[in-house]
Design a protein around this motif. Structure first.
Motif, PDB file in Angstrom:
ATOM      1  N   THR A  20      10.656 -49.564  11.703  1.00 21.92           N
ATOM      2  CA  THR A  20      10.812 -48.645  10.576  1.00 21.92           C
ATOM      3  C   THR A  20      10.657 -47.194  11.007  1.00 21.92           C
ATOM      4  O   THR A  20      11.342 -46.305  10.501  1.00 21.92           O
ATOM      5  N   TRP A  21       9.752 -46.968  11.963  1.00 26.01           N
ATOM      6  CA  TRP A  21       9.470 -45.622  12.445  1.00 26.01           C
ATOM      7  C   TRP A  21       9.720 -45.547  13.945  1.00 26.01           C
ATOM      8  O   TRP A  21       9.633 -46.567  14.648  1.00 26.01           O
TER       9      TRP A  21
ATOM     10  N   CYS B  69       6.172 -40.471   0.459  1.00 24.45           N
ATOM     11  CA  CYS B  69       7.475 -39.808   0.543  1.00 24.45           C
ATOM     12  C   CYS B  69       7.738 -39.227   1.924  1.00 24.45           C
ATOM     13  O   CYS B  69       8.825 -38.689   2.185  1.00 24.45           O
ATOM     14  N   CYS B  70       6.778 -39.337   2.811  1.00 22.88           N
ATOM     15  CA  CYS B  70       6.914 -38.754   4.142  1.00 22.88           C
ATOM     16  C   CYS B  70       8.007 -39.467   4.937  1.00 22.88           C
ATOM     17  O   CYS B  70       8.067 -40.695   4.983  1.00 22.88           O
ATOM     18  N   ARG B  71       8.855 -38.668   5.595  1.00 26.28           N
ATOM     19  CA  ARG B  71       9.899 -39.217   6.478  1.00 26.28           C
ATOM     20  C   ARG B  71       9.785 -38.665   7.900  1.00 26.28           C
ATOM     21  O   ARG B  71      10.461 -39.159   8.809  1.00 26.28           O
TER      22      ARG B  71
ATOM     23  N   VAL C 283       9.139 -40.227  13.233  1.00 27.50           N
ATOM     24  CA  VAL C 283      10.211 -40.056  12.257  1.00 27.50           C
ATOM     25  C   VAL C 283      10.745 -41.416  11.850  1.00 27.50           C
ATOM     26  O   VAL C 283      10.787 -42.359  12.653  1.00 27.50           O
ATOM     27  N   ARG C 284      11.182 -41.533  10.616  1.00 33.23           N
ATOM     28  CA  ARG C 284      11.786 -42.783  10.172  1.00 33.23           C
ATOM     29  C   ARG C 284      13.054 -43.058  10.963  1.00 33.23           C
ATOM     30  O   ARG C 284      13.881 -42.184  11.183  1.00 33.23           O
TER      31      ARG C 284
ATOM     32  N   ASP D 183      15.738 -44.834  10.203  1.00 35.44           N
ATOM     33  CA  ASP D 183      17.010 -44.700   9.496  1.00 35.44           C
ATOM     34  C   ASP D 183      17.463 -43.251   9.443  1.00 35.44           C
ATOM     35  O   ASP D 183      18.662 -42.964   9.524  1.00 35.44           O
ATOM     36  N   LEU D 184      16.514 -42.320   9.321  1.00 31.95           N
ATOM     37  CA  LEU D 184      16.872 -40.909   9.335  1.00 31.95           C
ATOM     38  C   LEU D 184      17.404 -40.510  10.715  1.00 31.95           C
ATOM     39  O   LEU D 184      18.461 -39.875  10.833  1.00 31.95           O
TER      40      LEU D 184
ATOM     41  N   THR E 236      14.966 -33.479   6.097  1.00 33.30           N
ATOM     42  CA  THR E 236      13.675 -33.699   5.430  1.00 33.30           C
ATOM     43  C   THR E 236      12.706 -32.619   5.864  1.00 33.30           C
ATOM     44  O   THR E 236      12.968 -31.871   6.814  1.00 33.30           O
TER      45      THR E 236
END
Length: 337
Positions: A83-84, A111-113, A186-187, A189-190, A217
């Motif tokens: 995920t991260w 909400c943190c990305r 960082v995520r 997916d981002l 973000t």
């Protein structure tokens, strides 16, 4: 902690095996362990074999032809599945509880990305290194245990307030680098939705990636210093190098090519910051007997400095600009610089 799923990406090229192993071991020793550790070897097959034998729990990804840290880091991002994604340079070290603290932060900030921590600068005993760029060395030690012990009583020498950019991340990242890649998480997916940082971009590859993240973000900051950022002789300033000015300009222009269409401020508004960087490097080249490189760099900077006023102010020798700035401050007036 059990729900915090992350991979680690470590690009490497020609690093001394002891330093690389120390960096990897600081990851493996985390109280919140990673799902995968991806070390991307940038064109050095023998180093890959050595690491694979020494740390079989690490996944070594080979890049056959050296293409630089940006490409190696992107290979790691592309292979990540958690995920991260957390990053680490191959000569830096993590505090053992770094990712445990990140897990707690993410839990408290759903909400943190993208998040990073503060850091300590350190050097090995008897290295003779007192600073890295504009940062003073704060700790001396060879192992994570030594650095953790030293940090417990150390007085910070570097003001890390410049890292707190939440709410204006992209604008401030375009101004200058306001992050350290080894503290950043960082995520995935981002990251995998971003355009790749151009291969071979050096210096500025990490700055470019952190700026791309800021275009999607806000960067959040954990105040704790959980990365040990190594200072060593290989990081001595490149200001006097004949290609340093051209590299700086190229790195800044690359940022604008990547994110200029979403930049909250126009390029010309950064003139005062960029022209000072360009001036300092140009006159450093002149002092070191490379006036032709300074002239070439000046013309290359024209795209970075669209206003003629900023271009002309680059031509003022740095000692004169320094006197103007300080005279203006003393008299309460705005200096022409």
């Amino acid at each position: 902690m059990e729900l915090f799923d992350y991979d680690v990406v470590i690009p490497s090229h020609g690093r001394h095996p002891d330093l690389l192993l120390a960096a990897v071991d600081s990851v493996l020793a985390q109280t919140c362990p990673p799902a995968r550790v991806l070390v991307v070897m940038d064109g050095i097959a023998e180093a890959s074999r050595l690491l694979a034998r020494a740390r079989p729990q690490v996944e070594v990804l080979d890049v056959e032809e050296p293409r630089g840290a940006a490409h190696a880091r992107q290979v790691g991002i592309d292979h990540a599945t958690a995920t991260w994604v957390a990053f680490l340079d191959d000569d830096d070290l993590w505090h053992p509880a770094k990712q445990e603290r990140v897990a707690a932060w993410v839990s408290d900030h759903p909400c943190c990305r993208a998040v990073r921590s503060g850091f300590w600068t350190f050097t090995a005993p008897a290295s003779g290194v007192d600073d890295v760029g504009t940062l003073a060395v704060e700790l001396v030690g060879s192992t994570v245990d030594e650095l953790v012990a030293a940090a417990a009583t150390a007085v910070p020498r570097n003001d890390l307030g410049y890292l707190d950019i939440d709410g204006d991340s992209l604008a401030l990242m375009l101004e200058r680098n306001r992050g350290v890649i080894g503290s950043s998480v960082v995520r995935r997916d981002l990251l995998q939705s971003l355009p790749a940082v151009p291969a071979g971009l050096r210096p500025g590859d990490d700055h470019a990636l952190l700026t791309l993240v800021a275009s999607r973000t806000e960067w959040q900051l954990m105040g704790e210093r959980l990365l040990f950022y190594r200072a060593h002789a290989a990081q001595t300033t490149r200001d006097a190098a004949s290609n340093a000015m051209a590299d700086l300009v190229r790195a800044r222009l690359t940022l604008w090519e990547l994110v200029g269409d979403v930049a909250p401020r126009p390029l010309e508004s950064y003139g005062p910051v960029y022209r000072r960087e360009v001036r300092q490097m140009a006159w450093s080249l002149v002092r070191n007997g490379r006036p032709s490189a300074a002239i070439q760099g000046f013309w290359a900077a024209a795209r970075l400095l669209p206003r003629w006023r900023d271009r002309l102010l680059v031509l003022i020798p740095e000692p004169v600009a320094w006197r103007w700035r300080h005279r203006g401050r003393a008299g309460g007036q705005r200096s022409p610089d």
